[in-house]
Every structure is written in structure tokens, then in C-alpha cells.
Design a protein around this motif. Structure first.
Motif, PDB file in Angstrom:
ATOM      1  N   GLN A 119      -7.226   2.554   9.221  1.00  0.00           N
ATOM      2  CA  GLN A 119      -7.454   1.129   9.024  1.00  0.00           C
ATOM      3  C   GLN A 119      -6.142   0.391   8.787  1.00  0.00           C
ATOM      4  OE1 GLN A 119     -10.204   0.219   5.860  1.00  0.00           O
ATOM      5  NE2 GLN A 119      -9.996  -2.003   6.127  1.00  0.00           N
ATOM      6  N   LEU A 120      -5.185   1.041   8.139  1.00  0.00           N
ATOM      7  CA  LEU A 120      -3.909   0.395   7.851  1.00  0.00           C
ATOM      8  C   LEU A 120      -2.965   0.390   9.051  1.00  0.00           C
ATOM      9  CD1 LEU A 120      -3.113   1.770   4.286  1.00  0.00           C
ATOM     10  CD2 LEU A 120      -3.702  -0.581   4.877  1.00  0.00           C
ATOM     11  N   THR A 138      -6.499  -8.410  -0.259  1.00  0.00           N
ATOM     12  CA  THR A 138      -6.997  -8.917   1.019  1.00  0.00           C
ATOM     13  C   THR A 138      -5.828  -9.419   1.845  1.00  0.00           C
ATOM     14  OG1 THR A 138      -9.059  -9.618  -0.048  1.00  0.00           O
ATOM     15  CG2 THR A 138      -8.581 -10.539   2.126  1.00  0.00           C
ATOM     16  N   ARG A 152       0.811  -1.213   0.000  1.00  0.00           N
ATOM     17  CA  ARG A 152       0.000   0.000   0.000  1.00  0.00           C
ATOM     18  C   ARG A 152       0.852   1.275   0.000  1.00  0.00           C
ATOM     19  NH1 ARG A 152      -5.000   0.871   0.904  1.00  0.00           N
ATOM     20  NH2 ARG A 152      -4.217   2.792  -0.044  1.00  0.00           N
ATOM     21  N   GLN A 204      -8.865  -9.392   5.581  1.00  0.00           N
ATOM     22  CA  GLN A 204      -9.320  -8.010   5.659  1.00  0.00           C
ATOM     23  C   GLN A 204      -9.041  -7.287   4.339  1.00  0.00           C
ATOM     24  OE1 GLN A 204      -7.558  -5.831   8.885  1.00  0.00           O
ATOM     25  NE2 GLN A 204      -8.491  -3.883   8.308  1.00  0.00           N
ATOM     26  N   ASP A 205     -10.060  -6.649   3.769  1.00  0.00           N
ATOM     27  CA  ASP A 205      -9.916  -5.909   2.525  1.00  0.00           C
ATOM     28  C   ASP A 205      -9.175  -4.600   2.801  1.00  0.00           C
ATOM     29  OD1 ASP A 205     -10.086  -4.652   0.106  1.00  0.00           O
ATOM     30  OD2 ASP A 205     -12.271  -4.792  -0.093  1.00  0.00           O
ATOM     31  N   ILE A 206      -7.970  -4.463   2.224  1.00  0.00           N
ATOM     32  CA  ILE A 206      -7.165  -3.252   2.449  1.00  0.00           C
ATOM     33  C   ILE A 206      -6.938  -2.493   1.148  1.00  0.00           C
ATOM     34  CG2 ILE A 206      -6.016  -4.254   4.457  1.00  0.00           C
ATOM     35  CD1 ILE A 206      -3.535  -4.658   2.659  1.00  0.00           C
ATOM     36  N   THR A 207      -7.737  -2.790   0.123  1.00  0.00           N
ATOM     37  CA  THR A 207      -7.522  -2.205  -1.204  1.00  0.00           C
ATOM     38  C   THR A 207      -7.465  -0.688  -1.150  1.00  0.00           C
ATOM     39  OG1 THR A 207      -8.777  -4.073  -2.097  1.00  0.00           O
ATOM     40  CG2 THR A 207      -8.275  -2.255  -3.602  1.00  0.00           C
ATOM     41  N   HIS A 208      -8.449  -0.099  -0.534  1.00  0.00           N
ATOM     42  CA  HIS A 208      -8.504   1.362  -0.435  1.00  0.00           C
ATOM     43  C   HIS A 208      -8.601   1.800   1.025  1.00  0.00           C
ATOM     44  CE1 HIS A 208      -8.941   1.562  -4.768  1.00  0.00           C
ATOM     45  NE2 HIS A 208      -9.951   0.719  -4.712  1.00  0.00           N
ATOM     46  N   ALA A 209      -7.960   1.036   1.895  1.00  0.00           N
ATOM     47  CA  ALA A 209      -8.010   1.332   3.320  1.00  0.00           C
ATOM     48  C   ALA A 209      -7.308   2.652   3.618  1.00  0.00           C
ATOM     49  CB  ALA A 209      -7.369   0.207   4.124  1.00  0.00           C
TER      50      ALA A 209
END
Length: 371
Positions: A105-106, A92, A82, A96-101
């Protein structure tokens, strides 16, 4: 390795379940816009550096990523960590979906995903001492290990084969191999679950490459860290990785376990890459050599259908009209995926080892040269 270094993970981190991938990437894309026009600038195109990548990395395994320069390997690594924002697709991590976190959230998982950069000098701040460089991640994440941060840094230096007394030295006082060891120590400072190693030995001499690769292998086996190992050198990738993904022009064209891919490559591009590796047997190398015609197409306007078709000796009209999916084909081992309409026959294509240099051959025997 003299000591095992362990640090507690931050609260709020997640774990992958049994048999579940630690990291899963689906249809990942990164398009860099191209602007032009006068007097009003507007987007006139895009560089499709990564254009639909599917990958999985399981806890404790090393996934090698290989391909020609410009195929999107490093960009994929920066998307996974990221450091870059994806244009499309899904990332993922541990379910946990971190695509556009966002940053909040990160924050809990930043310490679990670390990166080792290609250039061992430019990735280190020349104005900071080694101790400050390695200690900084602990300060940012508010980690206070038993005995203090300085004690932990000295233990990490010893872990990567450096003298703890190097704590107060600056990066310019070290050789290239030693600087890369500092980068490894910094990546280990937070005890990550996943390390993205972006060509960590490409800037080093061959003998030093062997030392650093063996160090990373010990780190993986002793601490159970998963690796995404990006490299050009097929011999090093074979030694280090359990599975290998081959990329071409922003896409993954073949994924398989190490032995299956190196001895029975099914995609023509993989076959060409392996045939290009120099061998000790000169006569054998001449017979097996595959010379690809033309240049790698531009990622701004990639070919329709299969992107490799403009250089493939098997290409037909079907290859131009249909983009082959990355699937398991008949004759493949379980988990051996290939994106090709006309895959190579699953015959034994190469011998046991692919070695570029006698110094690297020592890797297989567990020997290393001293820095």
C-alpha cells in the motif's frame, strides 16, 4: 536555481482536493517500550515520545515544527514518513489512511514523501559515489527519465548548486554544506510532494545554513513541494515557514501562521521560547527574558493535565487536573490554535525579526555567502 527538475510521479498516486490538507495527523502516538526484570524480561513502562499530536500540512506550504530537544519533533517526522510504526492515532496522506499501511500500500506513495536527515554525512553511504546515491531512488522505483538517469542526476546536482562533474566523487570529498546539498538532490530525485526536513542545517556553520535554507526555499517555491521543517533555530523557522507548530513533551501546544505566532504568542511556553532568542539590543533582551524553572519532565512519567504546568508561572489546580485541548481561543486570528487554560494576552510581544547572527540576517535580504 539554474534548472527546474521534473519527474513523473508513479502511477497510483493520489492528490489532495482543493482546500484539503496533503497530510493530516490526528492523535498520533509513539510509545517506545521499556523492558526490565530478571530472569524473565517484561515491559515495565514506556517512553511516550509522541503522545497525541494533531497536525495538517497543505500542498505547497512549509510547516515549521519547533521545541526543545526531546519534545518529539524528529520522532513525529519519522512517523509521518512511516519510517516508524505508530502506536496510535491516524496519518492521512492525500485522503488515504496510511497509519498502518503495509509495504504494497505504501509503495505508490513512497516516492511522494521524502526525508532530509539531520546529519549530512551519516545519511550518505560512504562507499557509494554521489551519482549512485542520487540515482538509487530512481532505480528502486523503476523510473527512467528522458535522457537517462545519469543525465537527470547531473541536472539535479546543478539544481542544488553543485558541479555536475561531482558525479563520480565520494561523500568524504565534500564539505558539510555540500553533503547536505547532495541529500537535498537525493530527496528531489523522485519529485516528491512532501519533504520532511529533520533539522537539515543544525550541523552546519551559520553561513552555510543560509545557503541551504535559501536552496530549500527556492525548491519549495519553484517546484511547489510541501515541507515539514523541523528545527531548533527560531530565526530560520520564521524565514522558511508559513505556519509554525510548537511542541512540548510529545504534544503540540500552539499552531499559528508565522506572523501571528512570532508577534503574538499565546501559550506561555511559546512566549518563553521566543524570549530566549538573543537579540542585538542587550537591554531589551534582559527585560524580556523568561527563565523557565526546573527541567523538562521525563516522557516516561509526564505530568498530569497540562504537561508544561511544572515549569509554568501561570499554573493552577485546573492545569494539574485538566489537559487543555488545542483550540482557537478568543482574541486569536483564525487558525491560531493554543492548548492553554490561561493563555497570554494577545499583545505585540516582539519586533519584526528574530535574528541570531548577522549571517542569518542576510537571509531576509536574499543574500548568501559562498561555500
Amino acid at each position: 536555481m539554474s534548472k527546474n527538475v521534473t519527474l513523473p510521479h508513479q502511477q497510483g498516486s493520489t492528490d489532495a482536493g482543493p482546500g484539503e490538507p496533503l497530510l493530516s495527523v490526528e492523535g498520533l502516538e509513539k510509545h517506545f517500550p521499556i523492558y526490565g526484570g530478571f530472569p524473565f524480561r517484561k515491559q515495565v513502562g514506556a517512553v511516550k515520545a509522541v503522545d497525541g499530536v494533531d497536525l495538517q500540512i497543505y500542498p505547497g506550504e512549509a510547516l515549521g515544527v519547533v521545541g526543545e530537544s526531546g519534545c518529539g519533533k524528529s520522532t513525529t517526522g519519522r512517523l509521518v514518513t512511516r519510517l516508524l510504526e505508530p502506536t496510535g492515532g491516524k496519518i492521512t496522506y492525500a485522503g488515504q489512511d496510511i497509519t498502518h499501511a503495509g509495504r504494497k500500500q505504501l509503495a505508490p506513495i513512497r516516492s511522494e514523501i521524502q526525508m532530509i536527515f539531520q546529519d549530512p554525512f551519516s545519511s550518505l553511504n560512504p562507499r557509494q559515489t554521489v551519482g549512485t546515491i542520487i540515482k538509487s531512488p530512481m532505480e528502486v522505483n523503476g523510473i527512467n527519465p528522458p535522457g537517462g538517469r545519469e543525465t537527470r542526476v547531473r541536472e539535479l546536482l546543478e539544481t542544488v548548486g553543485l558541479n555536475p562533474e561531482h558525479y563520480n566523487r565520494f561523500p568524504h570529498e565534500f564539505s558539510g554544506g555540500q553533503r547536505q546539498r547532495i541529500g537535498v538532490a537525493r530527496a528531489l530525485a523522485l519529485e516528491p510532494k512532501l519533504i520532511v526536513a529533520d533539522e537539515p542545517v543544525s550541523a552546519l556553520d551559520v553561513s552555510i545554513q543560509a545557503q541551504v535554507v535559501n536552496l530549500l526555499q527556492k525548491v519549495q517555491s519553484e517546484l511547489g513541494i510541501a515541507f515539514m521543517f523541523i528545527a531548533h533555530d527560531l530565526a530560520i523557522v520564521r524565514h522558511f515557514s508559513q505556519r509554525v507548530a510548537v511542541m512540548y513533551l510529545g504534544k503540540v501546544v500552539e499552531v499559528a501562521d508565522r506572523d501571528s505566532l512570532y508577534t503574538r504568542p499565546r501559550h506561555p511556553y511559546t512566549h518563553a521560547l521566543l524570549s530566549a532568542v538573543p537579540e542585538a539590543d542587550v537591554d531589551s533582551a534582559k527585560k524580556d527574558r523568561i527563565r523557565l524553572s526546573g527541567d523538562v519532565p521525563s516522557p516516561i512519567m509526564p505530568p498530569s493535565g497540562c504537561r508544561f504546568r511544572t515549569r509554568c508561572w501561570k499554573a493552577t489546580e485546573k492545569c494539574a487536573s485538566e489537559d487543555p485541548p488545542l483550540v482557537q481561543i478568543s482574541g486569536n486570528r483564525e487558525g491560531h490554535l493554543t492548548a492553554c487554560h490561561f493563555p497570554e494576552e494577545p499583545t505585540l510581544s516582539r519586533g519584526k525579526d528574530v535574528v541570531l547572527d548577522p549571517a542569518l540576517a542576510a537571509l531576509e535580504d536574499g543574500h548568501t555567502a559562498k561555500d
